[in-house]
Each structure stands twice: as structure tokens, then as C-alpha cells.
Design a protein around this motif. Sequence first.
Motif, mmCIF file in Angstrom:
data_model
loop_
_atom_site.group_PDB
_atom_site.id
_atom_site.type_symbol
_atom_site.label_atom_id
_atom_site.label_comp_id
_atom_site.label_asym_id
_atom_site.label_seq_id
_atom_site.Cartn_x
_atom_site.Cartn_y
_atom_site.Cartn_z
ATOM 1 N N UNK A 30 0.770 -1.422 -0.041
ATOM 2 C CA UNK A 30 0.051 -0.014 0.032
ATOM 3 C C UNK A 30 0.741 1.250 0.043
ATOM 4 N N UNK A 31 2.075 1.249 0.815
ATOM 5 C CA UNK A 31 2.750 2.186 0.798
ATOM 6 C C UNK A 31 3.351 2.513 -0.556
ATOM 7 N N UNK A 32 4.104 1.539 -1.186
ATOM 8 C CA UNK A 32 4.553 1.589 -2.649
ATOM 9 C C UNK A 32 3.609 2.240 -3.520
ATOM 10 N N UNK A 33 2.182 1.877 -3.429
ATOM 11 C CA UNK A 33 1.420 2.316 -4.431
ATOM 12 C C UNK A 33 1.093 3.762 -4.203
ATOM 13 N N UNK A 34 1.052 4.160 -2.680
ATOM 14 C CA UNK A 34 0.759 5.459 -2.550
ATOM 15 C C UNK A 34 1.982 6.540 -3.216
ATOM 16 N N UNK A 35 3.316 5.961 -3.068
ATOM 17 C CA UNK A 35 4.291 6.669 -3.534
ATOM 18 C C UNK A 35 4.238 6.761 -5.062
ATOM 19 N N UNK A 36 3.706 5.649 -5.610
ATOM 20 C CA UNK A 36 3.506 5.838 -7.128
ATOM 21 C C UNK A 36 2.547 6.792 -7.493
ATOM 22 N N UNK A 37 1.478 6.685 -6.702
ATOM 23 C CA UNK A 37 0.210 7.524 -7.087
ATOM 24 C C UNK A 37 0.893 9.368 -6.825
ATOM 25 N N UNK A 38 1.733 9.173 -5.737
ATOM 26 C CA UNK A 38 2.206 10.734 -5.404
ATOM 27 C C UNK A 38 3.187 11.225 -6.770
ATOM 28 N N UNK A 39 3.928 10.156 -7.221
ATOM 29 C CA UNK A 39 4.715 10.540 -8.336
ATOM 30 C C UNK A 39 3.762 10.956 -9.630
ATOM 31 N N UNK A 40 2.723 10.195 -9.654
ATOM 32 C CA UNK A 40 1.933 10.533 -10.850
ATOM 33 C C UNK A 40 1.045 11.774 -10.638
ATOM 34 N N UNK A 41 0.842 12.179 -9.390
ATOM 35 C CA UNK A 41 0.242 13.436 -9.060
ATOM 36 C C UNK A 41 1.252 14.601 -9.210
ATOM 37 N N UNK A 42 2.298 14.219 -8.752
ATOM 38 C CA UNK A 42 3.490 15.300 -9.209
ATOM 39 C C UNK A 42 3.629 15.561 -10.452
ATOM 40 N N UNK A 43 3.610 14.442 -11.252
ATOM 41 C CA UNK A 43 3.955 15.029 -12.826
ATOM 42 C C UNK A 43 2.675 15.445 -13.399
ATOM 43 N N UNK A 44 1.312 15.090 -12.873
ATOM 44 C CA UNK A 44 0.442 15.931 -13.193
ATOM 45 C C UNK A 44 0.261 17.372 -12.977
ATOM 46 N N UNK A 45 0.723 17.683 -11.690
ATOM 47 C CA UNK A 45 0.848 19.109 -11.138
ATOM 48 C C UNK A 45 1.580 19.895 -12.374
ATOM 49 N N UNK A 46 2.810 19.294 -12.335
ATOM 50 C CA UNK A 46 3.897 19.863 -13.247
ATOM 51 C C UNK A 46 3.303 20.099 -14.486
ATOM 52 N N UNK A 47 2.537 19.208 -15.409
ATOM 53 C CA UNK A 47 1.816 19.336 -16.796
ATOM 54 C C UNK A 47 0.999 20.258 -16.651
ATOM 55 N N UNK A 48 0.215 20.445 -15.459
ATOM 56 C CA UNK A 48 -0.891 21.392 -15.221
ATOM 57 C C UNK A 48 -0.245 22.886 -15.276
ATOM 58 N N UNK A 49 0.678 22.885 -14.459
ATOM 59 C CA UNK A 49 1.523 24.140 -14.335
ATOM 60 C C UNK A 49 1.707 24.721 -15.848
ATOM 61 N N UNK A 50 2.179 23.765 -16.545
ATOM 62 C CA UNK A 50 2.759 24.169 -17.910
ATOM 63 C C UNK A 50 1.679 24.407 -18.615
ATOM 64 N N UNK A 51 0.530 23.865 -18.485
ATOM 65 C CA UNK A 51 -0.569 24.395 -19.398
ATOM 66 C C UNK A 51 -1.172 25.435 -18.827
ATOM 67 N N UNK A 52 -1.114 25.849 -17.668
ATOM 68 C CA UNK A 52 -1.568 27.236 -17.194
ATOM 69 C C UNK A 52 -0.932 28.174 -17.669
ATOM 70 N N UNK A 53 0.438 27.940 -17.826
ATOM 71 C CA UNK A 53 1.621 29.072 -18.144
ATOM 72 C C UNK A 53 1.099 29.359 -19.774
#
Length: 456
Positions: free
Chosen positions: A15-38
Motif C-alpha cells: 500500500x505504501x509503494x502504491x501511495x508513492x507511485x500515486x504521489x509521483x503521478x500526481x506530481x507529474x500531473x501538477x507539473x503538466x498542469x502548471x505548464x498548461x496554465x502558463x
Amino acid sequence: PLERAAEAWQAALRSCQQCRERRGEAAQAHTAALRRLALAEADSGRQAQTLAALQAEWEAWLAGQCLPPKLTAAAALDLFPLIEQAQQQLERKRKAVRRCETLAAERDAFERGVFAKLGETEDGDAVIALKDWKEASDHAAEREHARKRMEEERDRLTEELSLISPGIGRAKARIEQLLQDAGASDEEQFRHRVRIQEERLRLEADKRQAEALLDAAIGPGRLERLGAELEGRSRDERLADMQTLRGKLEETKREADERRERRGRLHAELEQLEGNGGQGDAVQRLAEQTARFAEQANRWSTLAVCASLFKKARDVYERERQPGVLQRASEHFAQMTGGRYSRIIAPLGEKRLAAVTPTGDHLDSSLLSRGTAEQLYLSMRLALAEEYASKAPLPLIMDDILVNFDRERLIRACTVLGQVATQHQIVLFTCHPHIVEAIGQTVPGCGSVRLEETNV
């Protein structure tokens, strides 16, 4: 318990490993969202610049079109149809103005042409001048039409005159002949003599009626005897007879008076007898029978006179008023029968023919022999042809119509046919040599054509 703990630890580790994977995916999504916002912010800036440029261009276009600078595009879309309608109205107005100018020019040219041809009027109105010209032209056309119609009527009357001129000449000749035959010098004298003739005919009719009444009154045949007796006596003898008759008339009157007196006396005696008993009933019945007999006698005498008059009128009509066809047929029939029958009549009110003997006896056509009946019908046929010849003479074609005649009838019939042949062409077909021989004997100059069997 240790195994369950290990399993729980493994599950928590996964479960911890899955949470880390989801957090990485969320970070990537956040970065992509910031790029789209810009990128969106950069694009929004460009859109704002473009909008400002378009707004400036729109305001410049509105100013160039003399429209309010605050006019929105939506309002402009609603305004454009109105502008187009206004432009169309203006264009139609311009066309109407140009049309009016053209019509005015044409009107002026027309008026100049009218005035040039018809001359100017006092008020200078070309319409009035044209109306006057039209009325004058219509009058001229009517006069021309009337002239042509009169010329056509003149030609027609001339043609009719040329056609009836021979008839007029014949009529004049006929009038002159009638005047000459009547012994009259002019038409007035001729009409006077015609009136005299009509009066004579009327008097003769009255005479025949009086004779009929006398025949009914004194008996048939006695009138002729009385007339013969009077014609054989002189005037003095007639006057003497008249005086004698007057004396007898006076004597008859005296006898009548005496008989009336005697009747009165008898009547008085009869009244006395009636008072004596039942004899009155018998006398009453006798009086009734006598009155009824007198009434019947008066009625019989009236009917007898009427019957005699009707018979005489019918005989006169059938003798003198029969049509021309029957008159011609009677002549042919009398000749064909050798005088055995004098004429043919069509009895008044009946659809039949009858043959009349010289003695006046009538014999219906159904009672005649076959040969005599065929003579009658042949006479009628010839008379009809002669009557129709006044309109258009046509040839007569006959086929063995003489086959039922004996030698005597055949000769007489051929003689009549020869007489008719002088006015009509007659073509007679026959297969009997004795008929050909009889025609050759009675009709000199007749032609004969023999038809061979191969030619039929």
C-alpha cells in the motif's frame, strides 16, 4: 500470528509503494498542469491583444460607416437587414425616378408627334387632340363600313333582281293573260270581277244548301221535277199558278183555323170526359206519347237535314277539292280502267283510297281485284311523279309492274305510260316478251335494250 503480521506488513508495504507511485503521478500531473496554465496565460494574453486589435478595427469600421462607435456586433447583425431594406428602397426610388424621367421624355416626344400630325389644340392637351382624332377616325370607319355594307346589299339586290327578272316577266305575262281571260282592262276591274265571282260562288253554295233543305223537306227528286215543270211553263202561267197556290194557301189557313177551333172543342169535351172517371190517365198517357213522338219527329227531321247537308258538303269536297295528285291519278285510272271507274278519292278524315264509279258508287281499294288495285296504285305513283316534277323532274324506274295485267289492262296501261313518257324518262325492266311487244305497239319510238345473262 507471526504469519498474519508478516502478511499485514507485506500488505502495508504494497500500500505504501502504491501511495508513492500515486504521489509521483500526481506530481507529474501538477507539473503538466502548471505548464498548461502558463501556456493558457500566454495564449490569453495573445487573445486579449487580438481582441483589442479587433475592437479597434471594429470601431474604425463603425466610424467609417458613420455608425455609433458603441454599436455591438449583435446589434449590428439586427441592423444589417434594415440597412439592406433601406438600400433596396433607395434603389427602387432611383429606378422610379429614372422611369418617370423616361416616361416624361416619351410623353413629351409623343405630344410633339401628336401635335406635328394633328396640330395643336387650344388648351395644348395632346390627349384631347388624340380623342378628337380617334372619334373622327371611328366615324370615318363606320361610314366606310356602312358604305361597304350598302355596296354588298346593292350587289345582292342586283343579283336577286337578275334572278327574279324572268319570274317578274312571267308574272307580268300571267297577269296580262289573266286580265285578258277575265276581260278586264286593269287590276281594279279584275278585282271587281273576282269579287263578283266570289259572290257568285257564295250564292251557288247558298243555292245548293237551299236545294238540300228543300230535298229534305219535300223529298228527294221532287225539286228537279218541280223545276222541270216550272221551266216548261210561261210567265203568265206561273203567275196564275202562284195565284192558285195563294188561294190554296188561304184555304189551308182557313182549314187550319177550323181545325184549331175543332181542337178547342175536342179539348173541352175531353176535359168533360176526364171528370167522368179513369179515362183521364189514358188520355194523359196518350198526350205524353204524342208529345214524345212530336219531339222525336222534330229531332229526326233536324238530323235528316243535317245528314243530307253533310253528305252533300262531303261529296262536293271530295269531288271539287281533292288535291292535284288525286286529280291526275283519277285521269290515269279512268283511262286504264276504260271508264269503269271515273276517279280516285281519299275520303275526308280517313286514311284510305276508294275508287268511284260513273254512277257515284264508292268501292274501297281493298275490295278491288288485284289487277284493278294495281292499276290504282300505278296511277297514284305516276301522279306523284308528275306532282314532284314541278320541283325536279326525275326518271321513273319500274320493274315488271305490268305482269299481273291481262291483255286489255296491259294495252291501256302502256298507253298511259306512253303519255307520261312525253314528260318523264321511264326505264321499265321486264322478262316477259308480251310486255315488250305491247309497249312497242302502244308507245312508238320507245327504245329496247336486251340484257344477256352474261351482262347481268
